[in-house]
Design an enzyme around this catalytic site. Structure first.
Site, PDB file in Angstrom:
ATOM      1  N   TYR A  56       0.813  -1.214   0.000  1.00  0.00           N
ATOM      2  CA  TYR A  56       0.000   0.000   0.000  1.00  0.00           C
ATOM      3  C   TYR A  56       0.851   1.271   0.000  1.00  0.00           C
ATOM      4  O   TYR A  56       0.358   2.348  -0.312  1.00  0.00           O
ATOM      5  CB  TYR A  56      -0.930   0.024   1.209  1.00  0.00           C
ATOM      6  N   ASP A 102      -2.815 -18.316   1.590  1.00  0.00           N
ATOM      7  CA  ASP A 102      -3.964 -19.041   1.051  1.00  0.00           C
ATOM      8  C   ASP A 102      -4.424 -20.133   2.013  1.00  0.00           C
ATOM      9  O   ASP A 102      -5.629 -20.319   2.245  1.00  0.00           O
ATOM     10  CB  ASP A 102      -3.660 -19.614  -0.336  1.00  0.00           C
ATOM     11  N   ASP A 161      -5.227  -7.059   5.728  1.00  0.00           N
ATOM     12  CA  ASP A 161      -6.455  -6.402   5.301  1.00  0.00           C
ATOM     13  C   ASP A 161      -7.495  -7.446   4.916  1.00  0.00           C
ATOM     14  O   ASP A 161      -8.664  -7.386   5.326  1.00  0.00           O
ATOM     15  CB  ASP A 161      -6.136  -5.478   4.117  1.00  0.00           C
ATOM     16  N   LYS A 200       3.731 -15.413   2.147  1.00  0.00           N
ATOM     17  CA  LYS A 200       3.699 -16.166   0.884  1.00  0.00           C
ATOM     18  C   LYS A 200       5.136 -16.415   0.450  1.00  0.00           C
ATOM     19  O   LYS A 200       5.560 -16.107  -0.666  1.00  0.00           O
ATOM     20  CB  LYS A 200       2.913 -15.379  -0.175  1.00  0.00           C
ATOM     21  N   ASP A 239     -10.888  -9.066   7.554  1.00  0.00           N
ATOM     22  CA  ASP A 239     -12.289  -8.990   7.148  1.00  0.00           C
ATOM     23  C   ASP A 239     -12.910 -10.376   7.062  1.00  0.00           C
ATOM     24  O   ASP A 239     -14.090 -10.569   7.380  1.00  0.00           O
ATOM     25  CB  ASP A 239     -12.412  -8.277   5.806  1.00  0.00           C
TER      26      ASP A 239
END
Length: 357
Positions: free
Chosen positions: A140, A222, A246, A190, A250
């Site tokens: 970001y 994942d 992020d 990852k 959620d």
């Protein structure tokens, strides 16, 4: 005496923050907290008034305060603006300017809301996990970024970047939280395909050597997403990068029945914090008195716990919310067939009543 910056923001932010302020006012009246509230602008509301989503005056006031309570920012009204002027840039800007690098997102299932979860009761009953998300680095904020013409066509690029010092400090934050919980940290990355994740994993291993009482494990993102919906209670503290955090936070939020129930904290190295619900500004329901204010009220609880050293009062707020749920009161987003549906303002009043009883 504590000085708190109130940033209602946009959409439902104005309504839900108003209910949290009622709780703060109650604590001032009944527990001599002497919390002074100062109002400020951030996001779309700030752009409309000043031409900037993150005015200089807001950061000046923020640096004079002990903590910040934020509602939400954003909405379709400002989507046509150039990216640097959109409400979300104000949110990213204040996080970066104040170095609020450690984002704490608890996922706690209140037993009264077990039926509202999308998963079976036996899978989520008793859920209590903490996601620690690195908040001011990663993709970001990384450079280079942007859209350009390359080889005759549009080409977009964002860069996932981390210095080892940035990884180490979020690691320390996660391990220290785990020491106060059940002593387990799962680091999510990852590393099988991303070099930045290889560094992330290496640094987490190095940091873990300073915390012999905490067990460290690793998952690829994942697999972590799959495990969150398969067996979420296996986790105590999850620590991960800005982007992965992020998404995963959620996902974890919906395990609890509603995104409207979950608060968050964004802390600097000295535990100065900005506290906010994790949901967005929900402009489609703004002004209709149906938004759930409980995540914002619980954000006040987190503020008392992590920045103001008032854990006992934080517990009182948590208990008041639980009492209201016990009485069968619900906002629309968490209501079942047999519960009493109330609006935003009435829910705030009910929590204050429970807090003062």
């Amino acid at each position: 005496m504590s000085k708190i910056l109130i940033l209602p923001g946009d959409g439902i932010g104005i309504e839900i923050v108003a209910q949290a302020v009622k709780v703060i006012d109650s604590l001032n009246r009944n527990h001599a907290m002497e919390m002074t509230l100062v109002n400020g602008l951030l996001g779309g509301a700030a752009y409309d008034e000043t031409g900037s989503p993150f005015p200089d005056e807001t950061i000046r006031i923020a640096k004079e305060c002990d903590s910040i309570l934020l509602g939400a920012v954003g909405g379709p009204k400002w989507e046509s603006l150039e990216r640097s002027l959109r409400p979300e840039r104000g949110l990213l800007g204040i996080r970066s300017e104040l170095e609020l690098f450690s984002n704490l997102r608890p996922a706690i299932l209140y037993p009264q809301l077990a039926s509202a979860s999308s998963l079976k009761n036996e899978i989520v009953s008793g859920l209590d996990l903490m996601i620690v998300r690195e908040l001011v680095g990663g993709i970001y904020f990384g450079e280079p970024r942007g859209v350009e013409i390359k080889n005759g066509e549009r080409f977009g690029v964002n860069s996932a970047t981390y210095y080892e010092s940035e990884i180490a400090r979020i690691g320390h934050s996660a391990f220290q939280i785990a020491q106060k919980r059940n002593g387990r940290v799962c680091s999510v990355d990852k590393a099988n395909v991303l070099e930045v994740s290889e560094l992330w994993r290496d640094v987490m291993e190095e940091v873990s050597k300073e915390y012999s009482d905490v067990k460290l494990s690793h998952l690829y993102v994942d697999n972590a997403a799959m495990q969150l919906v398969r067996d979420p209670k296996q986790f105590d503290v999850m620590v991960t990068s800005n982007l992965f955090g992020d998404v995963l936070s959620d996902c974890a939020a919906m395990l609890t029945g509603s995104i409207g129930m979950l608060p968050s904290a964004s802390l600097d190295k000295n535990n100065f914090g900005m506290y906010e619900p994790i949901h967005g500004s929900a402009p489609d329901i703004a002004g209709k008195d149906i938004a759930n204010p409980l995540a914002t009220i619980l954000s006040v609880s987190m503020m008392l716990r992590y920045s103001l050293n008032q854990a006992e009062l934080a517990e009182k707020i948590d208990s008041a919310v639980s009492d209201v749920l016990d009485q069968g009161y619900r906002t629309k987003d968490i209501a079942g067939d047999s519960q009493k549906v109330v609006g935003t303002e009435e829910m705030g009043d009910l929590v204050v009543k429970a807090l003062e009883s």
